[in-house]
Design a protein around this motif. Structure first.
Motif, PDB file in Angstrom:
ATOM      1  N   VAL A  96       0.837  -1.198   0.000  1.00  0.00           N
ATOM      2  CA  VAL A  96       0.000   0.000   0.000  1.00  0.00           C
ATOM      3  C   VAL A  96       0.876   1.254   0.000  1.00  0.00           C
ATOM      4  O   VAL A  96       0.646   2.193  -0.776  1.00  0.00           O
ATOM      5  CB  VAL A  96      -0.949   0.010   1.217  1.00  0.00           C
ATOM      6  CG1 VAL A  96      -1.578   1.391   1.409  1.00  0.00           C
ATOM      7  CG2 VAL A  96      -2.049  -1.024   1.040  1.00  0.00           C
ATOM      8  N   ILE A  97       1.889   1.268   0.866  1.00  0.00           N
ATOM      9  CA  ILE A  97       2.769   2.439   0.942  1.00  0.00           C
ATOM     10  C   ILE A  97       3.534   2.617  -0.364  1.00  0.00           C
ATOM     11  O   ILE A  97       3.709   3.741  -0.848  1.00  0.00           O
ATOM     12  CB  ILE A  97       3.767   2.318   2.119  1.00  0.00           C
ATOM     13  CG1 ILE A  97       3.021   2.004   3.416  1.00  0.00           C
ATOM     14  CG2 ILE A  97       4.566   3.613   2.269  1.00  0.00           C
ATOM     15  CD1 ILE A  97       1.933   2.998   3.775  1.00  0.00           C
ATOM     16  N   LEU A  98       3.976   1.518  -0.950  1.00  0.00           N
ATOM     17  CA  LEU A  98       4.657   1.597  -2.240  1.00  0.00           C
ATOM     18  C   LEU A  98       3.747   2.205  -3.302  1.00  0.00           C
ATOM     19  O   LEU A  98       4.162   3.063  -4.079  1.00  0.00           O
ATOM     20  CB  LEU A  98       5.123   0.215  -2.691  1.00  0.00           C
ATOM     21  CG  LEU A  98       6.427  -0.308  -2.099  1.00  0.00           C
ATOM     22  CD1 LEU A  98       6.705  -1.725  -2.595  1.00  0.00           C
ATOM     23  CD2 LEU A  98       7.593   0.607  -2.462  1.00  0.00           C
ATOM     24  N   GLN A  99       2.493   1.765  -3.335  1.00  0.00           N
ATOM     25  CA  GLN A  99       1.542   2.294  -4.324  1.00  0.00           C
ATOM     26  C   GLN A  99       1.361   3.800  -4.150  1.00  0.00           C
ATOM     27  O   GLN A  99       1.336   4.568  -5.114  1.00  0.00           O
ATOM     28  CB  GLN A  99       0.198   1.587  -4.173  1.00  0.00           C
ATOM     29  CG  GLN A  99      -0.865   2.047  -5.160  1.00  0.00           C
ATOM     30  CD  GLN A  99      -0.606   1.512  -6.559  1.00  0.00           C
ATOM     31  OE1 GLN A  99      -0.533   0.303  -6.771  1.00  0.00           O
ATOM     32  NE2 GLN A  99      -0.464   2.399  -7.525  1.00  0.00           N
ATOM     33  N   ILE A 100       1.254   4.241  -2.891  1.00  0.00           N
ATOM     34  CA  ILE A 100       1.098   5.674  -2.602  1.00  0.00           C
ATOM     35  C   ILE A 100       2.332   6.448  -3.059  1.00  0.00           C
ATOM     36  O   ILE A 100       2.223   7.461  -3.763  1.00  0.00           O
ATOM     37  CB  ILE A 100       0.852   5.887  -1.097  1.00  0.00           C
ATOM     38  CG1 ILE A 100      -0.496   5.277  -0.680  1.00  0.00           C
ATOM     39  CG2 ILE A 100       0.882   7.383  -0.754  1.00  0.00           C
ATOM     40  CD1 ILE A 100      -0.678   5.179   0.826  1.00  0.00           C
ATOM     41  N   LEU A 101       3.504   5.987  -2.647  1.00  0.00           N
ATOM     42  CA  LEU A 101       4.742   6.689  -2.990  1.00  0.00           C
ATOM     43  C   LEU A 101       4.971   6.722  -4.498  1.00  0.00           C
ATOM     44  O   LEU A 101       5.370   7.751  -5.056  1.00  0.00           O
ATOM     45  CB  LEU A 101       5.933   6.022  -2.293  1.00  0.00           C
ATOM     46  CG  LEU A 101       6.019   6.214  -0.777  1.00  0.00           C
ATOM     47  CD1 LEU A 101       7.166   5.373  -0.203  1.00  0.00           C
ATOM     48  CD2 LEU A 101       6.217   7.682  -0.416  1.00  0.00           C
ATOM     49  N   ILE A 102       4.724   5.611  -5.162  1.00  0.00           N
ATOM     50  CA  ILE A 102       4.923   5.549  -6.616  1.00  0.00           C
ATOM     51  C   ILE A 102       4.002   6.532  -7.326  1.00  0.00           C
ATOM     52  O   ILE A 102       4.413   7.236  -8.257  1.00  0.00           O
ATOM     53  CB  ILE A 102       4.704   4.109  -7.128  1.00  0.00           C
ATOM     54  CG1 ILE A 102       5.846   3.218  -6.654  1.00  0.00           C
ATOM     55  CG2 ILE A 102       4.596   4.077  -8.653  1.00  0.00           C
ATOM     56  CD1 ILE A 102       5.567   1.735  -6.808  1.00  0.00           C
ATOM     57  N   ASN A 103       2.750   6.605  -6.888  1.00  0.00           N
ATOM     58  CA  ASN A 103       1.809   7.563  -7.470  1.00  0.00           C
ATOM     59  C   ASN A 103       2.317   8.993  -7.320  1.00  0.00           C
ATOM     60  O   ASN A 103       2.298   9.782  -8.274  1.00  0.00           O
ATOM     61  CB  ASN A 103       0.438   7.440  -6.789  1.00  0.00           C
ATOM     62  CG  ASN A 103      -0.546   6.628  -7.609  1.00  0.00           C
ATOM     63  OD1 ASN A 103      -0.784   6.904  -8.777  1.00  0.00           O
ATOM     64  ND2 ASN A 103      -1.123   5.615  -6.997  1.00  0.00           N
ATOM     65  N   LEU A 104       2.757   9.338  -6.120  1.00  0.00           N
ATOM     66  CA  LEU A 104       3.192  10.709  -5.849  1.00  0.00           C
ATOM     67  C   LEU A 104       4.503  11.042  -6.568  1.00  0.00           C
ATOM     68  O   LEU A 104       4.663  12.148  -7.098  1.00  0.00           O
ATOM     69  CB  LEU A 104       3.339  10.922  -4.339  1.00  0.00           C
ATOM     70  CG  LEU A 104       2.032  10.839  -3.535  1.00  0.00           C
ATOM     71  CD1 LEU A 104       2.306  10.995  -2.040  1.00  0.00           C
ATOM     72  CD2 LEU A 104       1.033  11.905  -3.993  1.00  0.00           C
ATOM     73  N   ILE A 105       5.431  10.093  -6.595  1.00  0.00           N
ATOM     74  CA  ILE A 105       6.701  10.322  -7.295  1.00  0.00           C
ATOM     75  C   ILE A 105       6.466  10.473  -8.791  1.00  0.00           C
ATOM     76  O   ILE A 105       7.014  11.372  -9.442  1.00  0.00           O
ATOM     77  CB  ILE A 105       7.686   9.161  -7.020  1.00  0.00           C
ATOM     78  CG1 ILE A 105       8.106   9.141  -5.548  1.00  0.00           C
ATOM     79  CG2 ILE A 105       8.925   9.281  -7.912  1.00  0.00           C
ATOM     80  CD1 ILE A 105       8.862   7.878  -5.145  1.00  0.00           C
ATOM     81  N   THR A 106       5.653   9.584  -9.355  1.00  0.00           N
ATOM     82  CA  THR A 106       5.356   9.637 -10.784  1.00  0.00           C
ATOM     83  C   THR A 106       4.706  10.962 -11.163  1.00  0.00           C
ATOM     84  O   THR A 106       5.057  11.581 -12.171  1.00  0.00           O
ATOM     85  CB  THR A 106       4.428   8.467 -11.185  1.00  0.00           C
ATOM     86  OG1 THR A 106       5.055   7.232 -10.827  1.00  0.00           O
ATOM     87  CG2 THR A 106       4.164   8.476 -12.674  1.00  0.00           C
ATOM     88  N   ASN A 107       3.745  11.408 -10.357  1.00  0.00           N
ATOM     89  CA  ASN A 107       3.097  12.704 -10.601  1.00  0.00           C
ATOM     90  C   ASN A 107       4.100  13.849 -10.564  1.00  0.00           C
ATOM     91  O   ASN A 107       4.060  14.761 -11.384  1.00  0.00           O
ATOM     92  CB  ASN A 107       2.009  12.957  -9.556  1.00  0.00           C
ATOM     93  CG  ASN A 107       0.633  12.551 -10.054  1.00  0.00           C
ATOM     94  OD1 ASN A 107       0.509  11.905 -11.097  1.00  0.00           O
ATOM     95  ND2 ASN A 107      -0.391  12.912  -9.321  1.00  0.00           N
ATOM     96  N   ALA A 108       4.991  13.791  -9.575  1.00  0.00           N
ATOM     97  CA  ALA A 108       5.990  14.857  -9.417  1.00  0.00           C
ATOM     98  C   ALA A 108       6.862  14.971 -10.664  1.00  0.00           C
ATOM     99  O   ALA A 108       7.202  16.077 -11.100  1.00  0.00           O
ATOM    100  CB  ALA A 108       6.855  14.586  -8.189  1.00  0.00           C
TER     101      ALA A 108
END
Length: 203
Positions: A96-108
């Motif tokens: 779950v944390i990986l999914q959150i971080l990946i989403n935010l990093i990708t958006n950035a």
């Protein structure tokens, strides 16, 4: 997938026969098909995330978690990537944390208008929650729209650096995952300077 494949086949087999208008129409057809594919893929991810929520928590070093997210989300080396240097481990649902971080990093990365994207991930811990932050140096979010960025299907009418329009699903997915982990997500932003996404995860 069929529309995209057939469009490319038509384009390749008739390259010498198409006038400029026809080539433009095929280009629009392909770009629209890719946009639709991204939209459908995003919806599937959003609703399939319930499967992630059933996974058990595990202990993992913060550094390991962050570097694993980086490995998945960042394909190129021309990005400044910083994170809190700490030996702390967290007890969380790793995927779950990986999914959150990946989403935010990708958006950035996608919405960075600078020559060099810079991302900083931080962790602070209190008695009840792990508090993460993901800071970027991108376009920033206009004040009138900052309260709606986590709503499903909400887009900022901004195209990413490749000229693609967002689906409004990624940040809604982040909110859904965070809230299912007993936390909250918020964002502070300044146009032209970047944004900081803060999310908490219950211990």
């Amino acid at each position: 997938a069929n529309i995209i494949s057939l469009t490319e086949l038509l384009e390749n087999e008739n390259a010498d026969k198409l006038n400029e208008d026809s080539k433009t129409y095929l280009k629009y057809l392909k770009s629209s098909s890719f946009a639709l594919k991204d939209y459908i893929d995003g919806l599937l991810i959003y609703y399939k995330n319930d499967d992630l929520l059933k996974l058990k928590k595990e202990t993992i070093a913060f550094e390991t978690l962050v570097l694993e997210a980086k490995k998945i989300a960042i394909a190129k080396n021309n990005i400044i990537f910083n994170y809190t240097q700490t030996p702390i481990s967290v007890f969380v649902n790793k995927y779950v944390i990986l999914q959150i971080l990946i989403n935010l990093i990708t958006n950035a990365i996608k919405y960075c208008d600078k020559d060099l994207a810079e991302i900083t991930i931080d962790l602070k811990i209190n008695q009840s929650h792990y508090n993460f932050s993901v800071k970027d140096n991108g376009k920033g979010i206009p004040k009138p729209k900052i309260n709606s960025v986590f709503d499903l299907f909400t887009t900022l009418d901004n195209k990413d650096k490749d000229g693609n329009q967002g689906t409004g699903i990624g940040l809604a997915t982040v909110k859904k995952l965070v809230e299912h982990q007993g936390g909250k997500v918020s964002v502070t932003s300044q146009e032209g300077l970047g944004s900081t996404f803060n999310f908490s995860i219950e211990k």
